[in-house]
Write a protein that holds these residues in place. Structure first.
Motif, PDB file in Angstrom:
ATOM      1  N   LEU A   1      50.361  22.192  31.368  1.00  0.00           N
ATOM      2  CA  LEU A   1      50.839  21.376  32.487  1.00  0.00           C
ATOM      3  C   LEU A   1      52.127  20.654  32.112  1.00  0.00           C
ATOM      4  CD1 LEU A   1      47.477  19.845  33.805  1.00  0.00           C
ATOM      5  CD2 LEU A   1      48.864  21.635  34.885  1.00  0.00           C
ATOM      6  N   ALA A   2      52.157  20.132  30.889  1.00  0.00           N
ATOM      7  CA  ALA A   2      53.360  19.441  30.419  1.00  0.00           C
ATOM      8  C   ALA A   2      54.539  20.399  30.335  1.00  0.00           C
ATOM      9  CB  ALA A   2      53.087  18.797  29.057  1.00  0.00           C
ATOM     10  N   LEU A   3      54.290  21.595  29.798  1.00  0.00           N
ATOM     11  CA  LEU A   3      55.346  22.593  29.681  1.00  0.00           C
ATOM     12  C   LEU A   3      55.881  22.988  31.053  1.00  0.00           C
ATOM     13  CD1 LEU A   3      56.936  24.448  27.774  1.00  0.00           C
ATOM     14  CD2 LEU A   3      55.105  26.142  28.035  1.00  0.00           C
ATOM     15  N   THR A   4      54.968  23.160  32.002  1.00  0.00           N
ATOM     16  CA  THR A   4      55.379  23.499  33.367  1.00  0.00           C
ATOM     17  C   THR A   4      56.226  22.396  33.979  1.00  0.00           C
ATOM     18  OG1 THR A   4      53.363  24.815  33.688  1.00  0.00           O
ATOM     19  CG2 THR A   4      54.542  24.104  35.669  1.00  0.00           C
ATOM     20  N   ALA A   5      55.819  21.143  33.780  1.00  0.00           N
ATOM     21  CA  ALA A   5      56.570  20.010  34.319  1.00  0.00           C
ATOM     22  C   ALA A   5      57.973  19.946  33.732  1.00  0.00           C
ATOM     23  CB  ALA A   5      55.823  18.703  34.050  1.00  0.00           C
ATOM     24  N   VAL A   6      58.114  20.222  32.445  1.00  0.00           N
ATOM     25  CA  VAL A   6      59.432  20.224  31.810  1.00  0.00           C
ATOM     26  C   VAL A   6      60.319  21.324  32.393  1.00  0.00           C
ATOM     27  CG1 VAL A   6      60.667  20.657  29.648  1.00  0.00           C
ATOM     28  CG2 VAL A   6      58.663  19.166  29.652  1.00  0.00           C
ATOM     29  N   ILE A   7      59.743  22.508  32.571  1.00  0.00           N
ATOM     30  CA  ILE A   7      60.517  23.630  33.133  1.00  0.00           C
ATOM     31  C   ILE A   7      60.947  23.329  34.564  1.00  0.00           C
ATOM     32  CG2 ILE A   7      60.379  26.044  33.859  1.00  0.00           C
ATOM     33  CD1 ILE A   7      58.511  26.510  31.453  1.00  0.00           C
ATOM     34  N   ILE A   8      60.009  22.811  35.369  1.00  0.00           N
ATOM     35  CA  ILE A   8      60.340  22.465  36.760  1.00  0.00           C
ATOM     36  C   ILE A   8      61.418  21.384  36.793  1.00  0.00           C
ATOM     37  CG2 ILE A   8      59.462  21.380  38.873  1.00  0.00           C
ATOM     38  CD1 ILE A   8      56.823  22.815  38.383  1.00  0.00           C
ATOM     39  N   GLY A   9      61.314  20.413  35.898  1.00  0.00           N
ATOM     40  CA  GLY A   9      62.316  19.354  35.839  1.00  0.00           C
ATOM     41  C   GLY A   9      63.702  19.910  35.565  1.00  0.00           C
ATOM     42  N   CYS A  10      63.795  20.847  34.616  1.00  0.00           N
ATOM     43  CA  CYS A  10      65.077  21.476  34.308  1.00  0.00           C
ATOM     44  C   CYS A  10      65.599  22.262  35.510  1.00  0.00           C
ATOM     45  CB  CYS A  10      64.930  22.398  33.100  1.00  0.00           C
ATOM     46  SG  CYS A  10      64.617  21.543  31.545  1.00  0.00           S
ATOM     47  N   GLN A  11      64.697  22.962  36.203  1.00  0.00           N
ATOM     48  CA  GLN A  11      65.115  23.744  37.366  1.00  0.00           C
ATOM     49  C   GLN A  11      65.608  22.838  38.495  1.00  0.00           C
ATOM     50  OE1 GLN A  11      61.522  26.027  38.070  1.00  0.00           O
ATOM     51  NE2 GLN A  11      62.366  27.836  37.031  1.00  0.00           N
ATOM     52  N   MET A  12      64.897  21.743  38.726  1.00  0.00           N
ATOM     53  CA  MET A  12      65.314  20.808  39.771  1.00  0.00           C
ATOM     54  C   MET A  12      66.686  20.213  39.445  1.00  0.00           C
ATOM     55  SD  MET A  12      63.024  20.672  42.209  1.00  0.00           S
ATOM     56  CE  MET A  12      63.152  19.072  43.004  1.00  0.00           C
ATOM     57  N   PHE A  13      66.887  19.878  38.186  1.00  0.00           N
ATOM     58  CA  PHE A  13      68.168  19.308  37.786  1.00  0.00           C
ATOM     59  C   PHE A  13      69.291  20.311  37.998  1.00  0.00           C
ATOM     60  CE2 PHE A  13      71.539  18.049  34.902  1.00  0.00           C
ATOM     61  CZ  PHE A  13      71.590  16.677  35.084  1.00  0.00           C
ATOM     62  N   MET A  14      69.056  21.569  37.645  1.00  0.00           N
ATOM     63  CA  MET A  14      70.068  22.597  37.830  1.00  0.00           C
ATOM     64  C   MET A  14      70.303  22.877  39.316  1.00  0.00           C
ATOM     65  SD  MET A  14      71.317  23.301  34.990  1.00  0.00           S
ATOM     66  CE  MET A  14      72.340  24.642  35.609  1.00  0.00           C
ATOM     67  N   THR A  15      69.233  22.792  40.117  1.00  0.00           N
ATOM     68  CA  THR A  15      69.392  22.952  41.565  1.00  0.00           C
ATOM     69  C   THR A  15      70.310  21.874  42.113  1.00  0.00           C
ATOM     70  OG1 THR A  15      67.200  23.948  41.805  1.00  0.00           O
ATOM     71  CG2 THR A  15      68.184  22.999  43.788  1.00  0.00           C
ATOM     72  N   GLY A  16      70.106  20.636  41.671  1.00  0.00           N
ATOM     73  CA  GLY A  16      70.964  19.543  42.093  1.00  0.00           C
ATOM     74  C   GLY A  16      72.410  19.767  41.689  1.00  0.00           C
TER      75      GLY A  16
ATOM     76  N   GLY B   1      68.092  15.532  41.300  1.00  0.00           N
ATOM     77  CA  GLY B   1      68.141  14.946  39.966  1.00  0.00           C
ATOM     78  C   GLY B   1      67.015  13.967  39.724  1.00  0.00           C
ATOM     79  N   LEU B   2      66.687  13.172  40.752  1.00  0.00           N
ATOM     80  CA  LEU B   2      65.595  12.211  40.613  1.00  0.00           C
ATOM     81  C   LEU B   2      64.268  12.922  40.406  1.00  0.00           C
ATOM     82  CD1 LEU B   2      64.409   9.361  40.737  1.00  0.00           C
ATOM     83  CD2 LEU B   2      64.330   9.593  43.240  1.00  0.00           C
ATOM     84  N   LEU B   3      63.984  13.927  41.253  1.00  0.00           N
ATOM     85  CA  LEU B   3      62.735  14.664  41.110  1.00  0.00           C
ATOM     86  C   LEU B   3      62.686  15.404  39.773  1.00  0.00           C
ATOM     87  CD1 LEU B   3      62.223  16.207  44.679  1.00  0.00           C
ATOM     88  CD2 LEU B   3      61.178  14.158  43.709  1.00  0.00           C
ATOM     89  N   GLY B   4      63.829  15.994  39.402  1.00  0.00           N
ATOM     90  CA  GLY B   4      63.877  16.719  38.137  1.00  0.00           C
ATOM     91  C   GLY B   4      63.656  15.811  36.946  1.00  0.00           C
ATOM     92  N   THR B   5      64.253  14.642  36.990  1.00  0.00           N
ATOM     93  CA  THR B   5      64.088  13.683  35.886  1.00  0.00           C
ATOM     94  C   THR B   5      62.643  13.220  35.771  1.00  0.00           C
ATOM     95  OG1 THR B   5      66.378  12.928  36.116  1.00  0.00           O
ATOM     96  CG2 THR B   5      64.848  11.457  34.974  1.00  0.00           C
TER      97      THR B   5
END
Length: 321
Positions: free
Chosen positions: A284-299, A241-245
């Motif tokens: 880059l911003a779009l990628t960061a947002v997508i990765i953030g959502c994925q990390m949050f869902m992984t958590g 969640g921290l990394l995703g946020t």
């Protein structure tokens, strides 16, 4: 003291040690008798392909306090220790290797340190080693890395000769190849009084070492794994969640910057050199947002999985005596 209460349980994982087993058992028996220890011995055959199990069966006929457990196949030292820990009933549980490089003469002092000095764990320290460089150099690296990450200062973290208070082995879980880091697992389970004792290390008398180069790589992977699991097992969302946020917020801020820049240029009728979607920062911003959502869902998924963990330590047991 209760009648027939076991003072010391010795747990010995083994793989193809048919030559050393009779000598090891006789040596342990000699120590038990000399020190008046009411002890027992758990020999965990980790899928041996030699005559080890038959020798254990014969030794059981002579020494009733021997317990043997035979795996269907080779699961590894951690599995053997875990099964031995589950079965052991001694107030002090001592582990040692079956190759006669660990001395049973250390048992009385290890027992005393647990019972009288109130250590949770006492780890052996082989001050003078008879192992090849391919084994001693990785051990030194593991010790340094583990000390840095865990704060536990032991000269020989991976020494097979260790003593534990009974409640320690019943509380911890050892799987994969985590046997190298049992003191770390114990500390993160609340058993913080960990001592060390210089012990005799003997040259291998029979057979060959089971140490392979793959353990050099696996050791670091195991250290990373146990560090993560111990800190975030109960709350994986704290990590993911921290990394995703952070990823989501950085991507969102970058996208807002681009939009604000375009609005500013439009209001002031300044030339717009490139549209927002034409700038690399947008992607880059779009990628960061997508990765953030994925990390949050992984958590989130990890949190759900942690509530329904399967039993890691079900091993196929072929025989038990």
């Amino acid at each position: 003291m209760e009648e027939n209460k076991i003072d010391v349980s010795v747990v010995v994982p083994l793989l193809n040690e048919e030559e050393s087993l009779p000598e090891l058992v006789e040596w342990i028996n000699k120590v038990f008798v000399a020190e008046n220890i009411n002890g027992d011995l758990y020999l965990i055959d980790d899928g041996s392909t030699d005559n080890s199990w038959n020798i254990i069966v014969e030794l059981k006929k002579k020494f009733e306090w021997i317990h043997g457990i035979q795996f269907q196949r080779n699961y590894g030292k951690s599995a053997a220790l875990q099964v031995g820990f589950q079965a052991a009933e001694g107030e002090v549980v001592i582990t040692m290797d079956a190759d006669l490089q660990d001395s049973p003469d250390e048992i009385p002092e290890l027992r005393r340190m647990i019972l009288e000095e109130n250590y949770d764990i006492v780890s052996g320290w082989k001050e003078k080693r008879y192992d090849p460089l391919s084994k001693t150099i990785p051990t030194k690296i593991y010790n340094a890395a583990t000390t840095a990450l865990s704060g536990i200062k032991l000269h020989d973290m991976n020494c097979g000769l260790k003593a534990y208070r009974k409640n320690v082995v019943k509380a911890i879980e050892v799987y994969g190849e985590m046997h190298r880091y049992i003191p770390v697992i114990a500390k993160w389970n609340g058993f913080a009084k960990i001592g060390e004792k210089p012990v005799q290390h003997r040259a291998r008398k029979y057979g060959t070492t089971k140490f392979g180069l793959e353990r050099f790589i696996n050791g670091f992977l195991d250290l990373m794994s146990i560090t993560f699991v111990s800190r975030f097992k109960k709350a994986p969302m704290h990590f993911f969640g921290l990394l995703g946020t952070l990823s989501f917020m950085s991507g969102t801020l970058a996208a807002l910057w681009l939009l604000c820049e375009k609005v500013y240029l439009s209001i002031n009728r300044l030339p717009i050199k490139r549209e927002v979607v034409e700038q690399p920062l947008f992607y880059l911003a779009l990628t960061a947002v997508i990765i953030g959502c994925q990390m949050f869902m992984t958590g989130f998924i990890a949190e759900m999985v942690s509530l329904n963990q399967p039993n890691r330590n079900d091993y196929g047991i072929k025989g038990r005596i």
